[in-house]
Design a protein around this motif. Structure first.
Motif, PDB file in Angstrom:
ATOM      1  N   LEU A  20       9.138  35.376  73.146  1.00  8.70           N
ATOM      2  CA  LEU A  20       9.607  36.761  73.264  1.00  8.70           C
ATOM      3  C   LEU A  20       8.436  37.671  73.633  1.00  8.70           C
ATOM      4  O   LEU A  20       7.277  37.272  73.541  1.00  8.70           O
ATOM      5  N   SER A  21       8.737  38.919  73.990  1.00 13.17           N
ATOM      6  CA  SER A  21       7.663  39.878  74.267  1.00 13.17           C
ATOM      7  C   SER A  21       7.188  40.472  72.930  1.00 13.17           C
ATOM      8  O   SER A  21       7.764  40.206  71.884  1.00 13.17           O
ATOM      9  N   GLN A  22       6.139  41.283  72.984  1.00 14.82           N
ATOM     10  CA  GLN A  22       5.576  41.804  71.734  1.00 14.82           C
ATOM     11  C   GLN A  22       5.991  43.250  71.467  1.00 14.82           C
ATOM     12  O   GLN A  22       5.352  43.953  70.693  1.00 14.82           O
ATOM     13  N   ASN A  23       7.072  43.643  72.123  1.00 11.26           N
ATOM     14  CA  ASN A  23       7.553  44.998  71.938  1.00 11.26           C
ATOM     15  C   ASN A  23       9.085  44.949  71.936  1.00 11.26           C
ATOM     16  O   ASN A  23       9.677  44.392  72.844  1.00 11.26           O
ATOM     17  N   TYR A  24       9.666  45.476  70.873  1.00 10.14           N
ATOM     18  CA  TYR A  24      11.126  45.426  70.820  1.00 10.14           C
ATOM     19  C   TYR A  24      11.707  46.692  70.205  1.00 10.14           C
ATOM     20  O   TYR A  24      11.032  47.397  69.458  1.00 10.14           O
ATOM     21  N   PHE A  25      12.961  46.955  70.550  1.00  9.21           N
ATOM     22  CA  PHE A  25      13.704  48.025  69.896  1.00  9.21           C
ATOM     23  C   PHE A  25      14.533  47.389  68.796  1.00  9.21           C
ATOM     24  O   PHE A  25      15.294  46.455  69.038  1.00  9.21           O
ATOM     25  N   ASP A  26      14.345  47.874  67.581  1.00 10.19           N
ATOM     26  CA  ASP A  26      15.046  47.332  66.430  1.00 10.19           C
ATOM     27  C   ASP A  26      16.297  48.171  66.179  1.00 10.19           C
ATOM     28  O   ASP A  26      16.203  49.335  65.775  1.00 10.19           O
ATOM     29  N   ASP A  71       3.115  38.772  67.389  1.00 13.22           N
ATOM     30  CA  ASP A  71       3.187  37.568  68.218  1.00 13.22           C
ATOM     31  C   ASP A  71       4.493  37.584  69.008  1.00 13.22           C
ATOM     32  O   ASP A  71       5.198  38.586  69.035  1.00 13.22           O
ATOM     33  N   ASP A  72       4.808  36.456  69.625  1.00 15.20           N
ATOM     34  CA  ASP A  72       5.988  36.417  70.502  1.00 15.20           C
ATOM     35  C   ASP A  72       7.180  35.772  69.810  1.00 15.20           C
ATOM     36  O   ASP A  72       8.053  35.228  70.446  1.00 15.20           O
ATOM     37  N   LYS A  73       7.180  35.845  68.473  1.00 10.28           N
ATOM     38  CA  LYS A  73       8.131  35.038  67.700  1.00 10.28           C
ATOM     39  C   LYS A  73       9.071  35.890  66.846  1.00 10.28           C
ATOM     40  O   LYS A  73       8.662  36.902  66.295  1.00 10.28           O
TER      41      LYS A  73
END
Ligand SMILES: O=P(O)(O)OC[C@H]1O[C@H](O)[C@H](O)[C@@H](O)[C@@H]1O
Length: 289
Positions: free
Chosen positions: A184-190, A201-203
């Protein structure tokens, strides 16, 4: 090669009367429902089911089937303000999850068994059309290609539209606490806390309700628990969505058993950008190990 063919099924599991196609390539098989254009089963070898389908799934009375690989189109989740400026009551995840698709073509060859489904949609919201375009019925196509070692799903629309899409795959897992999604990328919208996050990390692991949009993910994700490993290749996406409803939401969903959340995680390949009208070509390939 024992068997390479495509057959029709009437009903699948507890989904009585559901019109389905079963693809067989040697030991591998897949089942797709014409209602929703939704893959319900992928078994690389007999009995080795990779997809999760809720015991309480329904399809009568306009319900969307809970499990397999729902097709979300032409929007993802609740329609955004750009797609639904007048806040009409629009269904979650678009218009095609609870409509009948047509069989366009099927083929068995030395290397694969494949089928092309499509659906014509003539009630798209006006907001999806570019300013200079005249509205007309739009064709959405789904191709499934089953070979000895993988299943590929290709979702395409040749009409440039402000459109979103997702292949919303529910994967059966053995042990949620041991389950990880990597790549996965290291930036996400929760979506649970309604905030953007950076990840060290990417996990992704699962220890609470999880509903995350990872932006600009690469072309390969890995899903693993202590018993199985799956590579998920994706193309034409700009995000990947990871979802597990956990206990409370599982209880609230009428088509999921209370413990349903312990049996699956969703790893979804999505195209969410609405900056400009575009064609759609979204691919997810499942490669078991
Ligand atoms: O209940 P549904 O409409 O099938 O949606 C199920 C889930 O789909 C996606 O994973 C979304 O990110 C979630 O927010 C949503 O709850």
């Amino acid at each position: 090669m024992s068997q390479v063919n495509i057959s029709t099924l009437t009903g699948f599991g507890q989904l009585s009367d559901l019109p389905c196609l079963k693809l067989q390539y040697g030991n591998a098989s897949a089942v797709v429902s014409l209602y929703g254009g939704q893959v319900l089963s992928y078994q690389p070898t007999p009995g080795q089911e990779l997809l999760w389908l809720s015991d309480n799934a329904q399809w009568h009375n306009g319900a969307a089937i809970r499990g397999g690989v729902p097709v979300c189109w032409p929007w993802f989740g609740p329609a955004s303000a750009k797609i639904n400026p007048e806040q009409q009551p629009l269904p979650n995840h678009g218009l095609v999850r609870n409509r009948l698709w047509q069989i366009r073509h099927s083929e068995s060859s030395a290397v694969s068994t494949s089928v092309n489904l499509s659906i014509v949609v003539n009630d798209l919201p006006e907001s999806l059309w570019p300013a200079d375009a005249k509205a007309h019925p739009v064709n959405l196509a789904l191709s499934l290609i089953l070979s000895a070692n993988q299943l590929t799903m290709q979702l395409s629309c040749d009409t440039p539209l402000y459109q979103q899409a997702a292949l919303h795959s529910y994967f059966r897992i053995q042990n949620l606490q041991q389950t990880t999604v990597t790549g996965l990328s290291q930036n996400y919208f929760d979506k649970v806390s309604n905030a953007e996050h950076d990840s060290p990390d990417d996990k992704a692991c699962f220890s609470a309700e999880t509903d995350r949009i990872y932006f600009k993910t690469g072309s390969q994700l890995h899903l693993a628990d202590d018993k199985q490993q799956l590579t998920i290749n994706q193309q034409g996406h700009d995000a990947s969505v990871i979802w597990n409803p956990w206990q409370q939401k599982s209880r609230e969903l009428p088509d999921m058993a209370d413990h349903g959340f312990t049996e699956f995680v969703c790893v979804e390949s999505a195209r969410l950008g609405l900056a400009q009208p575009q064609n759609l070509y979204l691919i997810q390939t499942l490669i078991p190990h």
